[in-house]
Design a protein around this motif. Structure first.
Motif, PDB file in Angstrom:
ATOM      1  N   PRO A  74       0.767  -1.110  -0.085  1.00  0.00           N
ATOM      2  CA  PRO A  74       0.163  -0.032   0.032  1.00  0.00           C
ATOM      3  C   PRO A  74       0.984   1.318   0.035  1.00  0.00           C
ATOM      4  N   VAL A  75       0.348   2.137  -0.811  1.00  0.00           N
ATOM      5  CA  VAL A  75       1.451   3.413  -0.919  1.00  0.00           C
ATOM      6  C   VAL A  75       0.769   4.842  -0.585  1.00  0.00           C
ATOM      7  N   LEU A  76       1.078   5.191   0.370  1.00  0.00           N
ATOM      8  CA  LEU A  76       0.316   6.715   0.560  1.00  0.00           C
ATOM      9  C   LEU A  76       1.192   7.864   0.130  1.00  0.00           C
ATOM     10  N   GLY A  77       0.368   9.181  -0.015  1.00  0.00           N
ATOM     11  CA  GLY A  77       1.059  10.234  -0.294  1.00  0.00           C
ATOM     12  C   GLY A  77       0.642  11.194   1.185  1.00  0.00           C
ATOM     13  N   LEU A  78       1.779  11.797   1.644  1.00  0.00           N
ATOM     14  CA  LEU A  78       1.454  12.581   2.809  1.00  0.00           C
ATOM     15  C   LEU A  78       2.262  13.845   2.455  1.00  0.00           C
ATOM     16  N   SER A  79       1.234  14.904   2.312  1.00  0.00           N
ATOM     17  CA  SER A  79       1.804  16.188   1.892  1.00  0.00           C
ATOM     18  C   SER A  79       1.209  17.406   2.708  1.00  0.00           C
ATOM     19  N   ASN A  80       2.157  18.493   2.658  1.00  0.00           N
ATOM     20  CA  ASN A  80       1.796  19.575   3.300  1.00  0.00           C
ATOM     21  C   ASN A  80       0.569  20.449   2.315  1.00  0.00           C
ATOM     22  N   ALA A  81       0.566  20.083   1.207  1.00  0.00           N
ATOM     23  CA  ALA A  81      -0.253  20.651   0.347  1.00  0.00           C
ATOM     24  C   ALA A  81      -1.728  20.603   0.735  1.00  0.00           C
ATOM     25  N   GLY A  82      -2.397  21.486   0.454  1.00  0.00           N
ATOM     26  CA  GLY A  82      -4.133  21.579   0.888  1.00  0.00           C
ATOM     27  C   GLY A  82      -4.813  20.486   0.224  1.00  0.00           C
ATOM     28  N   ARG A  83      -5.812  20.105   0.477  1.00  0.00           N
ATOM     29  CA  ARG A  83      -6.552  18.810  -0.136  1.00  0.00           C
ATOM     30  C   ARG A  83      -6.910  19.438  -1.564  1.00  0.00           C
ATOM     31  N   THR A  84      -7.334  20.502  -2.046  1.00  0.00           N
ATOM     32  CA  THR A  84      -7.625  20.631  -3.334  1.00  0.00           C
ATOM     33  C   THR A  84      -6.060  20.872  -4.011  1.00  0.00           C
ATOM     34  N   ALA A  85      -5.158  21.383  -3.616  1.00  0.00           N
ATOM     35  CA  ALA A  85      -3.859  21.385  -4.557  1.00  0.00           C
ATOM     36  C   ALA A  85      -3.413  20.111  -4.618  1.00  0.00           C
ATOM     37  N   LEU A  86      -3.607  19.325  -3.558  1.00  0.00           N
ATOM     38  CA  LEU A  86      -3.022  17.846  -3.690  1.00  0.00           C
ATOM     39  C   LEU A  86      -3.735  17.091  -4.530  1.00  0.00           C
ATOM     40  N   LEU A  87      -5.122  17.306  -4.518  1.00  0.00           N
ATOM     41  CA  LEU A  87      -5.728  16.685  -5.440  1.00  0.00           C
ATOM     42  C   LEU A  87      -5.374  16.909  -7.068  1.00  0.00           C
ATOM     43  N   ARG A  88      -5.349  18.253  -7.632  1.00  0.00           N
ATOM     44  CA  ARG A  88      -4.984  18.767  -8.557  1.00  0.00           C
ATOM     45  C   ARG A  88      -3.569  18.299  -8.951  1.00  0.00           C
ATOM     46  N   LEU A  89      -2.726  18.437  -8.113  1.00  0.00           N
ATOM     47  CA  LEU A  89      -1.415  18.198  -8.308  1.00  0.00           C
ATOM     48  C   LEU A  89      -1.156  16.689  -8.683  1.00  0.00           C
TER      49      LEU A  89
ATOM     50  N   LEU B 105      -2.856  11.898   1.459  1.00  0.00           N
ATOM     51  CA  LEU B 105      -3.274  12.401   2.833  1.00  0.00           C
ATOM     52  C   LEU B 105      -2.714  13.803   2.753  1.00  0.00           C
ATOM     53  N   SER B 106      -3.567  14.841   3.216  1.00  0.00           N
ATOM     54  CA  SER B 106      -3.222  16.163   3.280  1.00  0.00           C
ATOM     55  C   SER B 106      -2.948  16.662   4.804  1.00  0.00           C
ATOM     56  N   ALA B 107      -2.230  17.418   4.995  1.00  0.00           N
ATOM     57  CA  ALA B 107      -1.812  18.123   6.378  1.00  0.00           C
ATOM     58  C   ALA B 107      -3.064  18.750   6.750  1.00  0.00           C
ATOM     59  N   GLU B 108      -3.763  19.172   5.731  1.00  0.00           N
ATOM     60  CA  GLU B 108      -4.923  19.798   6.057  1.00  0.00           C
ATOM     61  C   GLU B 108      -5.995  19.246   7.119  1.00  0.00           C
ATOM     62  N   ALA B 109      -5.944  17.884   6.640  1.00  0.00           N
ATOM     63  CA  ALA B 109      -6.801  17.016   7.615  1.00  0.00           C
ATOM     64  C   ALA B 109      -6.441  17.468   9.115  1.00  0.00           C
TER      65      ALA B 109
ATOM     66  N   LEU C 299      -1.219  11.201  11.061  1.00  0.00           N
ATOM     67  CA  LEU C 299      -2.377  10.825  10.266  1.00  0.00           C
ATOM     68  C   LEU C 299      -1.872   9.927   9.395  1.00  0.00           C
ATOM     69  N   ALA C 300      -0.817   9.640   8.756  1.00  0.00           N
ATOM     70  CA  ALA C 300      -0.246   8.572   8.054  1.00  0.00           C
ATOM     71  C   ALA C 300      -0.574   7.005   8.783  1.00  0.00           C
ATOM     72  N   ILE C 301       0.185   7.120  10.114  1.00  0.00           N
ATOM     73  CA  ILE C 301       0.267   5.965  10.795  1.00  0.00           C
ATOM     74  C   ILE C 301      -1.206   5.397  10.910  1.00  0.00           C
ATOM     75  N   ASP C 302      -2.194   6.496  11.477  1.00  0.00           N
ATOM     76  CA  ASP C 302      -3.357   6.114  11.397  1.00  0.00           C
ATOM     77  C   ASP C 302      -4.014   5.339  10.271  1.00  0.00           C
ATOM     78  N   ALA C 303      -3.631   6.021   9.215  1.00  0.00           N
ATOM     79  CA  ALA C 303      -4.326   5.391   7.846  1.00  0.00           C
ATOM     80  C   ALA C 303      -3.579   4.069   7.600  1.00  0.00           C
ATOM     81  N   ALA C 304      -2.423   3.795   7.833  1.00  0.00           N
ATOM     82  CA  ALA C 304      -1.788   2.837   7.570  1.00  0.00           C
ATOM     83  C   ALA C 304      -2.358   1.426   8.121  1.00  0.00           C
ATOM     84  N   GLY C 305      -2.721   1.797   9.583  1.00  0.00           N
ATOM     85  CA  GLY C 305      -3.289   0.429  10.414  1.00  0.00           C
ATOM     86  C   GLY C 305      -2.343  -0.374  10.888  1.00  0.00           C
ATOM     87  N   CYS C 306      -1.173   0.070  11.028  1.00  0.00           N
ATOM     88  CA  CYS C 306      -0.182  -0.767  11.549  1.00  0.00           C
ATOM     89  C   CYS C 306       0.596  -0.099  12.473  1.00  0.00           C
TER      90      CYS C 306
END
Length: 230
Positions: free
Chosen positions: A120-135, A147-151, A164-171
């Motif tokens: 499983p591969v996650l992105g974790l970025s300071n970019a806001g949600r919309t910016a990360l989606l478009r990027l 995952l955006s740090a905006e969360a 946030l990433a650790i929680d999403a990873a679930g391990c």
């Protein structure tokens, strides 16, 4: 090249690690100001980057309420415009959204695709949600989750961003690998118990002798080979 074992989930920093942020911003400034020479563009890029860094630090220190990256980028674009004498509202507005159009490094798309067949591969970025989606769409990056740090209304290196990433990873965090071209990013992830891998990129923040990361790689392909070698 090092081999890293016992990893269940791989988390990538995005800005600078998978996309060429300085190069993309420089191109956007050049498009807005085509008559500018390289020295002038470099100066304007520095103004943009310094504003971003200062404002994220102010937010982290509690001196400013959280705003997402597109707000800060709009401020930076206006600073650039003011310095350069750019007054066209449409050109300034487009410049403000440059963070949505950053190019992927040449090996990023293929490397993510190859790695995602194994982890499983996650992105974790300071970019806001919309910016990360478009990027993500513009650069052609493919994740299992971005995952955006905006969360969590914070910016790396705040610990809650990595959580946030650790929680999403679930391990457990020791089975989550954080990959970045910035040693400061990896140090903060390491402090949360995550495993760490540095990938060299132009303009990144290289490790010092005192950094004890799990792996250091000259290219993304080296990291992918190390993770998938069985």
């Amino acid at each position: 090249m090092a081999e890293i074992r016992d990893i269940e989930v791989v988390v990538f920093d995005v800005l600078g690690t998978l996309v060429d942020e300085p190069g993309g911003l420089r191109s956007a400034i050049h498009d807005a100001l085509p008559a500018s020479d390289e020295a002038s563009i470099d100066e304007l890029l520095a103004i943009w980057q310094q504003h971003r860094e200062i404002e994220e630090q102010r937010i982290g220190q509690g001196h400013r309420a959280y705003v997402h990256t597109e707000v800060i980028d709009a401020e930076a674009a206006q600073r650039v415009a003011d310095r350069a004498g750019l007054t066209d509202p449409a050109a300034i507005a487009r410049l403000a959204t440059a963070g949505r159009r950053l190019p992927a490094w040449g090996d990023s798309v293929a490397g993510l695709d190859r790695l995602a067949r194994h982890f499983p591969v996650l992105g974790l970025s300071n970019a806001g949600r919309t910016a990360l989606l478009r990027l993500t769409a513009h650069a052609g990056l493919r994740w299992h989750q971005a995952l955006s740090a905006e969360a969590v209304q914070a910016y790396k290196p705040a610990p809650e961003v990595y959580q946030l990433a650790i929680d999403a990873a679930g391990c457990p965090p020791e089975r989550v690998l954080m990959v970045a071209a910035h040693a400061w990013d990896l140090r903060a992830a390491q402090a949360r118990g995550m495993r760490t891998a540095y990938v060299q990129r132009p303009g990144g923040d290289p490790p010092t002798r005192s950094d004890a990361f799990d792996g250091r790689f000259n290219a993304l392909d080296e990291l992918v080979t190390a993770l998938t070698a069985r």
